[in-house]
Design a protein around this motif. Structure first.
Motif: not given
Length: 308
Positions: A198-222
């Motif tokens: 189980l890869l574990e990370m607190s939501l607080e730590e995860l939240a900024p990554r989720l934003k970056t990831r969404m933007e990367a998806m948009i950049g990748a042609g979402a």
RNA sequence: GCCAGGGUAGCUCAGUUGGUAGAGCGAUGGACUGAAAAUCCAUGUGUCGGCGGUUCAAUCCCGUCCCCUGGCA
């Protein structure tokens, strides 16, 4: 059956955005593995970017199974997943590779590893009818009906839980037996010896990554991806559209949402989802908990489990 | 500077004809047996802008100061 007859499998679970795919690639490279999808949304062919399926490069480097094989209108289910994944694990093992189950759909993983009640398939006409009735009359009315016909299930279900109430009713109608009856039947689970990581990370730590990831998806042609899917299947109620990001982009494409609102909702829903996953996986007391990025611990644990 | 409208929960706001306040969203926790990236549940103390005054009692009335928005200069 003794332990040596069981197929050793590695399971990499965790909330969205914790780096499961990268961990799976690492393990696959180190132990000659094949990655098997354990994520309900990554099964849909129309949304490789939005659902974060492994890239074509990754899929070329390491064998991958059960990714992007469903059309937008095809419905997935835990039972169907368990059947497909069991076959995939066996096929991968027979080919001399280590099966690496990777994904965040806890229910699917439970269905595969722990087995699932042998409930016969419910005809679409039956489930559609109950769903339609639930939409028209509301879940409370159906809950009242359920209380008459299957009090045990009704007692377990909240009167607002439309999805589970309709499920209980459709199973009862289609099979003549209650959900409780089926859940008491012996379940068959795969002959697997699983190491659950189980890869574990607190939501607080995860939240900024989720934003970056969404933007990367948009950049990748979402957006383009959603446009293409829309041209093929415009119905937002189709199963394939229910992924996070898909539904919001559908709203953007039809003009129901402006792009800023679309992104805000997409991010919010991703975060809500991650939180639910964290809650779900908390229950798994036996899983090996690792910090994302801790390659040494990951490889050591896998090696030990595989006896290498 | 003048006029008007505001300053209440993390945010947007409601409300109390004076008896110390509540919605939505967010946030947090939880459930989960074939739709699960789904579905559902639970949780609301905040100097009611500051300071004075009136009153048994003020977030509400009065005075004053500060800040925001719009209009006029």
């Amino acid at each position: 059956m003794n332990a040596s007859d069981r197929i050793p499998v590695l399971v990499i679970a965790g909330a969205t955005g914790t780096g499961k795919s990268a961990a799976a690639m690492l393990a696959a490279g180190a132990f000659k593995g094949a990655v098997i999808n354990a994520d309900s949304r990554q099964a849909y062919a129309d949304f490789p970017v939005i659902t974060a399926q492994p890239s074509p490069e990754e899929q070329a480097a390491v064998p991958h199974r059960l990714y992007g094989f469903l059309t937008c209108t095809e419905k997935m289910s835990a039972g169907k997943y368990a059947d497909l994944a069991r076959e995939a694990v066996q096929a991968v093992w027979a080919a001399g590779l280590v099966p690496i189950l990777t994904g965040g759909t806890g229910l699917y993983l439970n269905a595969l590893l722990g087995g699932i009640a042998p409930i016969p398939p419910v005809p679409k006409s039956v489930s559609d009818a109950w769903q339609e009735r639930c939409r028209r009359e509301g879940p409370q009315v159906l809950h009242d009906i359920l209380r008459e016909r299957d009090p045990q299930s009704a007692a377990r279900l909240h009167p607002n839980d439309s999805q589970r109430i309709t499920r209980a009713l459709e199973v009862l109608e289609a099979t003549g037996k209650t959900l409780g009856h089926w859940h008491e039947q012996p379940v068959e689970s795969g002959p697997f010896l699983a190491l659950r990581i189980l890869l574990e990370m607190s939501l607080e730590e995860l939240a900024p990554r989720l934003k970056t990831r969404m933007e990367a998806m948009i950049g990748a042609g979402a957006v383009r991806e959603a446009e293409k899917a829309f041209a093929r299947c415009p119905d937002p109620a189709a199963p394939g559209w229910s992924g996070i990001g898909c539904a919001e982009l559908h709203g953007y494409l039809t003009g129901a949402l402006d792009f800023e609102t679309c992104k805000a909702q997409w991010l919010q829903h991703t975060r809500d989802y991650a939180k639910r996953q964290i809650t779900w996986f908390k229950r798994d007391k036996d899983a090996l908990r690792l910090t994302p990025g801790d390659a040494d611990s990951l490889l050591r644990a896998c090696a030990k489990h595989l006896g290498r």
